[in-house]
Motif scaffolding. Structure first.
Motif, mmCIF file in Angstrom:
data_model
loop_
_atom_site.group_PDB
_atom_site.id
_atom_site.type_symbol
_atom_site.label_atom_id
_atom_site.label_comp_id
_atom_site.label_asym_id
_atom_site.label_seq_id
_atom_site.Cartn_x
_atom_site.Cartn_y
_atom_site.Cartn_z
ATOM 1 N N UNK A 17 34.882 35.939 37.559
ATOM 2 C CA UNK A 17 34.710 34.530 37.932
ATOM 3 C C UNK A 17 35.775 34.082 38.931
ATOM 4 N N UNK A 18 37.004 34.521 38.699
ATOM 5 C CA UNK A 18 38.088 34.148 39.611
ATOM 6 C C UNK A 18 37.895 34.790 40.987
ATOM 7 N N UNK A 19 37.423 36.053 41.009
ATOM 8 C CA UNK A 19 37.181 36.716 42.292
ATOM 9 C C UNK A 19 36.064 36.009 43.056
ATOM 10 N N UNK A 20 35.005 35.605 42.371
ATOM 11 C CA UNK A 20 33.899 34.902 43.036
ATOM 12 C C UNK A 20 34.384 33.592 43.649
ATOM 13 N N UNK A 35 36.479 34.271 46.783
ATOM 14 C CA UNK A 35 35.737 34.693 47.975
ATOM 15 C C UNK A 35 35.065 33.535 48.699
ATOM 16 N N UNK A 36 34.954 32.385 48.046
ATOM 17 C CA UNK A 36 34.329 31.243 48.704
ATOM 18 C C UNK A 36 35.198 30.735 49.857
ATOM 19 N N UNK A 37 36.441 30.436 49.577
ATOM 20 C CA UNK A 37 37.379 29.939 50.587
ATOM 21 C C UNK A 37 38.787 30.364 50.198
ATOM 22 N N UNK A 38 39.702 30.286 51.149
ATOM 23 C CA UNK A 38 41.101 30.560 50.829
ATOM 24 C C UNK A 38 41.642 29.503 49.874
ATOM 25 N N UNK A 39 41.189 28.251 50.031
ATOM 26 C CA UNK A 39 41.604 27.210 49.095
ATOM 27 C C UNK A 39 41.143 27.519 47.683
ATOM 28 N N UNK A 40 39.927 28.082 47.552
ATOM 29 C CA UNK A 40 39.441 28.498 46.243
ATOM 30 C C UNK A 40 40.277 29.606 45.653
ATOM 31 N N UNK A 73 43.505 30.067 46.221
ATOM 32 C CA UNK A 73 44.769 29.476 45.776
ATOM 33 C C UNK A 73 44.602 28.831 44.408
ATOM 34 N N UNK A 74 43.490 28.100 44.228
ATOM 35 C CA UNK A 74 43.226 27.449 42.941
ATOM 36 C C UNK A 74 43.022 28.483 41.840
ATOM 37 N N UNK A 75 42.244 29.536 42.138
ATOM 38 C CA UNK A 75 41.996 30.580 41.141
ATOM 39 C C UNK A 75 43.286 31.296 40.766
ATOM 40 N N UNK A 76 44.146 31.560 41.752
ATOM 41 C CA UNK A 76 45.402 32.254 41.486
ATOM 42 C C UNK A 76 46.324 31.421 40.610
ATOM 43 N N UNK A 77 46.284 30.095 40.775
ATOM 44 C CA UNK A 77 47.121 29.222 39.946
ATOM 45 C C UNK A 77 46.733 29.279 38.475
ATOM 46 N N UNK A 78 45.477 29.630 38.193
ATOM 47 C CA UNK A 78 45.015 29.677 36.820
ATOM 48 C C UNK A 78 45.156 31.030 36.156
ATOM 49 N N UNK A 79 45.785 31.992 36.840
ATOM 50 C CA UNK A 79 45.943 33.343 36.297
ATOM 51 C C UNK A 79 47.395 33.608 35.928
ATOM 52 N N UNK A 80 47.627 34.585 35.040
ATOM 53 C CA UNK A 80 49.007 34.987 34.721
ATOM 54 C C UNK A 80 49.743 35.442 35.973
ATOM 55 N N UNK A 81 51.060 35.443 35.905
ATOM 56 C CA UNK A 81 51.920 35.680 37.059
ATOM 57 C C UNK A 81 51.531 36.811 37.975
ATOM 58 N N UNK A 108 46.458 36.080 45.197
ATOM 59 C CA UNK A 108 46.870 35.224 46.310
ATOM 60 C C UNK A 108 47.281 36.061 47.517
ATOM 61 N N UNK A 109 48.022 37.139 47.286
ATOM 62 C CA UNK A 109 48.431 38.001 48.393
ATOM 63 C C UNK A 109 47.240 38.644 49.085
ATOM 64 N N UNK A 110 46.276 39.118 48.291
ATOM 65 C CA UNK A 110 45.087 39.742 48.877
ATOM 66 C C UNK A 110 44.273 38.736 49.679
#
Length: 525
Positions: free
Chosen positions: A450-453, A456-461, A463-471, A478-480
């Motif tokens: 779900x986070x990968x999907x 892939x929508x936007x870079x802003x998406x 950033x938001x998905x990365x904020x909701x994941x463990x460190x 985010x780096x990828x």
């Protein structure tokens, strides 16, 4: 002020009595008033993007509604520009400008306090309708204010600098307003500007119109709108989302109706726009160059702001400040173009400007994942300089190629090129960037599907998905995503370079010996 007479010859006469009168303080004060709508429209182009996250949180629009909030203004504006330019030639350009300014202010007020997405969409549509009266009217009124070739070229440089100044002011003003006030404040800033315009315009700028315009053909009006609206919609949606039968059918319908529109204009004794103007080489090349100028400016702002904020981690205001030098130099370059026009051919100056834009895009292809703000500042400095050099002369070429009585219609063609360039810049290069980003962003270990999907929508998406994941997982995602976006930006900039170079070659070949009227009258002004 007397109205322009149809068919008036703008070429300078050798006798002192026949030379055009020099503009005085009243005309220059009138120019300051005419720059206000240009400044405002340029600010509006940049501030809405900053406001989208805030109005989304407040109004909760669906994805489709959000697209219409962003797009409806440009669609309506593009569809009505030709009609409004021709209408101004008939009823009076000042009258049309004042009517549009009043409508723009009222629509801004409705947008600022819109309680639902539907109301905001309607208000944005009204803004597009009113906005279609502003730019063609201001540019065509300049021709009657400034009849001397050199003064007119300088006045157009001031007019064009308003666009660059507004683009520079937009990110800073928008960022500050959104940090301190409700998102509707980005629309409320229009009200005092429109109030000044409504008071000062009748005092400083005389009326002008075609003294023998002929009737306004309603079939041509309908055909122009019926061709422009679906064509712009089709191009934008196909570029954003790939093949789809609905936008493809819209584009095909727009092209067919466009052919019918052109054929009708060639038959009418009083056409909505004079299609034969495109047979004038300087006019057609100037319109095409205007399209490319806005194409490159809007496209570069689209991905550079994302790079500065989402890759380098800068705030909106700080990102805007990185781009301000380029936009400020664009203002200065508009006035340098006036001096160059006295020494060089029109084609030479356009090639120089487009070459600088292309060089700026080449630098963007070298943007690094860290510490790239200085390089982007230099790259956008080159892009802004090139835009400033070219834009003044293209607008002057468009105005002087048309008969004075048809100045409004000619200006509308120029502004239509602006709108199409802006739409295509984001739609075409934006779609290339999005596609490259999605291809380059591969699955990251330990990141849920779900986070990968979402990423892939936007870079802003991402950033938001990365904020909701463990460190570690969030940092890896985010780096990828940032790396994938950077690759896409490099590819997009390379394509933009090729397109701008092609435009430069065209201008150089077709306008090698074409000089501006100011250059041709160097000895007599």
């Amino acid at each position: 002020m007397t109205s322009a007479v149809a068919g008036t010859d703008d070429r300078p006469d050798d006798t002192p009595a026949a030379r055009p009168a020099k503009a005085g303080p009243r005309q220059w004060a009138g120019l300051a008033v005419l720059v206000l709508p240009v400044l405002l429209i340029a600010v509006d182009m940049t501030v809405l993007g900053f406001a989208v996250p805030y109005l989304t949180e407040d109004l909760r629009p669906t994805g489709g509604q959000l697209l219409w909030i962003v797009d409806i203004y440009g669609f309506v504006l593009a569809g009505l520009l030709i009609t409004m330019g021709s209408l101004g030639d008939r009823i009076g350009r000042r009258r049309l400008l004042m009517t549009g300014a009043l409508g723009f202010g009222l629509a801004s007020l409705a947008a600022a306090f819109a309680p639902t997405p539907e109301v905001l969409i309607a208000a944005r549509a009204l803004l597009g309708m009113a906005g279609a009266t502003l730019m063609p009217s201001t540019l065509s009124l300049l021709r009657n204010l400034f009849t001397d070739d050199r003064q007119r070229l300088l006045a157009i440089a001031v007019w064009a600098s308003g666009f660059s100044a507004g683009s520079a002011l937009g990110p800073i003003l928008g960022g500050w307003l959104l940090e301190h006030y409700h998102w509707g404040s980005v629309f409320l800033i229009n009200l005092p500007v429109m109030a000044v315009l409504l008071v000062a315009l009748p005092l400083l700028v005389g009326e002008s119109k075609d003294p023998a315009p002929g009737p306004l053909d309603p079939v041509s009006v309908l055909l122009s709108m019926a061709a422009m609206l679906p064509a712009v919609y089709g191009v934008k949606k196909l570029a954003e989302h790939g093949w789809d039968p609905v936008p493809a059918a819209a584009l095909a319908a727009g092209l067919v109706l466009g052919v019918l529109f052109v054929r009708r204009q060639l038959r009418l004794p009083h056409p909505l726009i004079d299609i034969r103007l495109f047979a004038v080489r300087r006019f057609s090349v100037a319109v095409a160059t205007n399209l490319m100028i806005v194409f490159s400016l809007v496209a570069s702002l689209f991905f550079l702001t994302q790079y500065l904020q989402l890759v380098l981690g800068m705030s909106p205001v700080a990102a805007g400040l990185v781009l301000v030098p380029g936009l400020a130099v664009s203002v200065a370059a508009s006035f340098v173009a006036v001096s160059l026009a006295r020494r060089l051919s029109l084609g030479t100056v356009l090639v120089l400007g487009l070459a600088l834009i292309a060089t700026g895009f080449v630098l963007v292809t070298q943007a690094p994942p860290e510490g790239g703000a200085a390089l982007i500042a230099v790259a956008f400095l080159l892009i802004g300089t090139g835009i400033g050099l070219a834009e003044t002369l293209t607008n002057d070429a468009i105005l002087t190629a048309a008969p004075p009585a048809r100045a409004g219609a000619a200006s509308a063609i120029s502004e239509t090129a602006y709108e199409l360039g802006g739409a295509l810049g984001v739609a075409l290069l934006g779609s290339v960037l999005t596609a490259a980003y999605r291809i380059r962003l591969e699955d990251v270990a330990a990141v849920p599907r779900e986070a990968m999907d979402a990423a892939r929508e936007t870079l802003g998406g991402a950033v938001t998905a990365a904020d909701g994941l463990p460190g570690d997982a969030g940092a890896a995602l985010l780096g990828a995503a940032q790396s994938a976006f950077l690759d896409g930006m490099h590819l997009t900039s390379a394509i933009a370079t090729v397109i701008v170079v092609a435009a430069a070659v065209q201008a150089g070949l077709l306008l090698r010996r074409d000089r501006t009227p100011a250059a041709g009258s160097a000895g007599g002004a």
